[in-house]
Design a protein around this motif. Structure first.
Motif, PDB file in Angstrom:
ATOM      1  N   LEU A  89      44.297  51.515  38.936  1.00  0.00           N
ATOM      2  CA  LEU A  89      43.647  50.554  39.752  1.00  0.00           C
ATOM      3  C   LEU A  89      42.427  51.760  39.315  1.00  0.00           C
ATOM      4  O   LEU A  89      41.184  50.635  40.367  1.00  0.00           O
ATOM      5  CB  LEU A  89      44.169  51.680  41.183  1.00  0.00           C
ATOM      6  N   THR A  90      42.313  52.402  39.025  1.00  0.00           N
ATOM      7  CA  THR A  90      40.429  53.384  38.890  1.00  0.00           C
ATOM      8  C   THR A  90      39.804  51.834  38.437  1.00  0.00           C
ATOM      9  O   THR A  90      38.659  51.736  38.411  1.00  0.00           O
ATOM     10  CB  THR A  90      40.481  54.148  38.112  1.00  0.00           C
ATOM     11  N   GLU A  95      37.970  41.741  41.659  1.00  0.00           N
ATOM     12  CA  GLU A  95      38.361  40.128  41.922  1.00  0.00           C
ATOM     13  C   GLU A  95      39.770  40.514  41.243  1.00  0.00           C
ATOM     14  O   GLU A  95      40.494  39.030  41.449  1.00  0.00           O
ATOM     15  CB  GLU A  95      37.200  39.981  40.969  1.00  0.00           C
ATOM     16  N   SER A  96      40.500  40.928  40.341  1.00  0.00           N
ATOM     17  CA  SER A  96      41.526  40.652  40.183  1.00  0.00           C
ATOM     18  C   SER A  96      42.530  41.550  41.236  1.00  0.00           C
ATOM     19  O   SER A  96      43.155  40.561  41.684  1.00  0.00           O
ATOM     20  CB  SER A  96      41.644  41.651  39.171  1.00  0.00           C
ATOM     21  N   ILE A 100      45.147  38.818  43.445  1.00  0.00           N
ATOM     22  CA  ILE A 100      46.243  39.606  43.503  1.00  0.00           C
ATOM     23  C   ILE A 100      46.989  39.124  45.086  1.00  0.00           C
ATOM     24  O   ILE A 100      48.367  38.194  45.416  1.00  0.00           O
ATOM     25  CB  ILE A 100      47.353  40.645  43.144  1.00  0.00           C
ATOM     26  N   ILE A 101      45.932  39.668  46.364  1.00  0.00           N
ATOM     27  CA  ILE A 101      46.301  39.723  47.326  1.00  0.00           C
ATOM     28  C   ILE A 101      46.893  37.496  47.507  1.00  0.00           C
ATOM     29  O   ILE A 101      46.821  37.481  48.457  1.00  0.00           O
ATOM     30  CB  ILE A 101      45.389  40.196  48.620  1.00  0.00           C
ATOM     31  N   LEU A 125      48.800  45.800  42.639  1.00  0.00           N
ATOM     32  CA  LEU A 125      47.231  45.468  42.857  1.00  0.00           C
ATOM     33  C   LEU A 125      47.141  45.884  40.865  1.00  0.00           C
ATOM     34  O   LEU A 125      45.388  45.168  41.052  1.00  0.00           O
ATOM     35  CB  LEU A 125      46.699  46.608  43.383  1.00  0.00           C
ATOM     36  N   THR A 126      47.853  46.306  40.315  1.00  0.00           N
ATOM     37  CA  THR A 126      47.148  45.979  38.613  1.00  0.00           C
ATOM     38  C   THR A 126      48.784  45.078  38.336  1.00  0.00           C
ATOM     39  O   THR A 126      48.133  44.849  36.611  1.00  0.00           O
ATOM     40  CB  THR A 126      46.981  47.195  38.195  1.00  0.00           C
ATOM     41  N   SER A 127      49.598  44.563  38.646  1.00  0.00           N
ATOM     42  CA  SER A 127      50.048  43.627  37.935  1.00  0.00           C
ATOM     43  C   SER A 127      50.065  42.202  37.344  1.00  0.00           C
ATOM     44  O   SER A 127      48.764  41.945  37.983  1.00  0.00           O
ATOM     45  CB  SER A 127      50.922  43.250  38.979  1.00  0.00           C
ATOM     46  N   ASP A 128      50.407  41.760  36.596  1.00  0.00           N
ATOM     47  CA  ASP A 128      49.885  39.874  36.084  1.00  0.00           C
ATOM     48  C   ASP A 128      50.294  39.165  36.664  1.00  0.00           C
ATOM     49  O   ASP A 128      51.525  39.212  36.904  1.00  0.00           O
ATOM     50  CB  ASP A 128      49.613  40.129  34.073  1.00  0.00           C
TER      51      ASP A 128
END
Length: 312
Positions: A89-90, A95-96, A100-101, A125-128
Motif C-alpha cells: 500500500l505504501t 487512482e489504483s 478497486i473500490i 487494495l493492491t490486488s489486480d
C-alpha cells in the motif's frame, strides 16, 4: 500543487470514494466534511496530526502518502494496521485504490461494507482487478451459481474470498468438498464460504481425522459433517477438544448423542452448554442434547419448570 489544493483534492476523493454510509452510491454525500466545507482544511490537518503515524509522515513521507493515510482513516480503516499487513500500500497510487473500490461497488458491494472488508483484508487494495478480483466473482457466478445481486451477501460473509487464488485455492477446495459429499452449493456459498479459503491439507483433513480419533468411523464423520458443515470451521484445540471433554467427562454423554446432534459443537461452552447442563442437573431431569441446547431461553425455562424429560 499547493498543500491547500491537495487537501481539497483529498476531500474530493473522500466524497467520490471514501464516503461509506448507508446511502446508495448515487446519492449526494452527507459527510461532516461536506457540511463544514469552510473548515475542511483545518479539520483535515487536525485529523492527520492526531494520527499515530503523523510524526513519521511529517519528516519522511510525501504529502501524497499522508493523503493516503487520511483517506484510509476516513474510510474507517486503521491505516497503521493496513500498511503493516500490506506494505505494498505504501507505493499504491490513489487512482489504483479508487479503481478497486469502484470495482467492488460495481459488484453490488455497498459503501457501508467497505470498511470491514478492507480492514479484514488490506491486500485487496493492491490486488489486480483483472487477474485477481474479477476471477473471484466469475468463480462465484459460474462455479457456485451465485447471482450477481447476491455477491454482497457472500463477500460480507467471507471477505477473504477476495484475496484467494481461484486456480490454487478456491477451485481445488471446492472440488474436494464436492467429492467429500457437500453438494449444496447454495449452502456452501451463503452459509460456509470460509470453507473455500481453508487449506485442505492443513485444516480440513486434520479436523476430519480428529473427529475419527474420538471413536467415530469415517462414514459417521462424513454423515455428521454433511448434516453440519460448520464442523469443518471449528478449531480443534479451542472448540472440539474442550467441548468433547466436557460432554464425556462432566455430562456423561455417549458418542451416540453426539453423532445424532453434531451441532453440539456450535454452541458456546461457557455461555450455553455449561449453564444449561447445571440447571438440568439441579432439576433432576434428563434432556437430550438437542432439546437442551436448541430451545430458546423461555422454552428451556418451561422444560425445567414442567420437569419435561426422563428423571434420573
Amino acid at each position: 500543487m499547493s498543500g491547500a489544493a491537495r487537501a481539497v483534492g483529498a476531500v474530493a476523493l473522500h466524497t467520490s470514494m471514501c464516503t461509506f454510509s448507508s446511502s446508495h452510491s448515487h446519492r449526494p454525500s452527507t459527510t461532516p466534511f461536506n457540511s463544514h466545507q469552510p473548515n475542511t482544511n483545518t479539520h483535515l490537518t487536525s485529523l492527520l496530526q492526531t494520527h499515530p503515524l503523523y510524526p513519521l509522515t511529517t519528516a519522511r513521507l510525501s504529502l501524497q502518502f499522508k493523503e493516503k493515510i487520511l483517506c484510509l482513516e476516513i474510510m474507517g480503516v486503521d491505516a497503521g494496521k493496513a500498511l503493516s499487513q500490506n506494505p505494498a500500500l505504501t507505493t499504491a497510487s490513489m487512482e489504483s485504490i479508487q479503481s478497486i473500490i469502484s470495482f467492488l461497488l460495481s459488484k453490488d458491494i455497498q459503501h457501508k461494507d467497505i470498511p470491514r472488508i478492507i480492514s479484514m483484508c488490506p491486500k485487496i487494495l493492491t490486488s489486480d482487478i483483472n487477474a485477481q478480483l474479477d476471477p473471484v466473482f466469475d468463480f462465484l457466478s459460474q462455479d457456485l451459481k451465485v447471482p450477481d445481486h447476491s455477491f454482497r451477501k457472500v463477500i460480507n460473509k467471507c471477505p477473504y474470498l477476495l484475496t484467494a487464488s481461484v486456480v490454487d485455492q478456491l477451485k481445488p477446495t471446492l472440488f474436494y468438498l464436492r467429492r467429500f459429499g457437500l453438494k449444496d452449493l447454495k449452502a456452501l456459498a451463503y452459509q460456509e464460504p470460509v470453507l473455500l479459503v481453508s487449506s485442505v491439507e492443513k485444516s480440513l483433513i486434520p479436523k476430519l481425522r480428529y473427529l475419527e480419533s474420538l471413536g467415530f468411523s469415517k462414514d459417521e464423520v462424513k454423515d455428521m459433517v454433511l448434516r453440519c458443515p460448520s464442523l469443518l470451521t471449528f478449531n480443534i484445540e479451542v472448540n472440539f477438544r474442550p467441548k468433547f471433554e466436557y460432554l464425556v467427562g462432566e455430562m456423561g454423554k455417549k458418542l451416540k448423542e453426539l453423532k445424532e446432534f453434531p451441532q453440539y459443537f456450535s454452541f458456546s461452552l461457557e455461555n450455553r452448554i455449561k449453564p444449561r447442563h447445571m440447571e438440568v442437573l439441579q432439576s433432576g431431569i434428563n434432556l437430550p442434547l438437542s432439546l437442551m441446547l436448541k430451545s430458546t431461553d423461555q422454552e428451556f425455562r418451561e422444560l425445567i419448570e414442567q420437569g419435561v424429560g426422563d428423571t434420573h
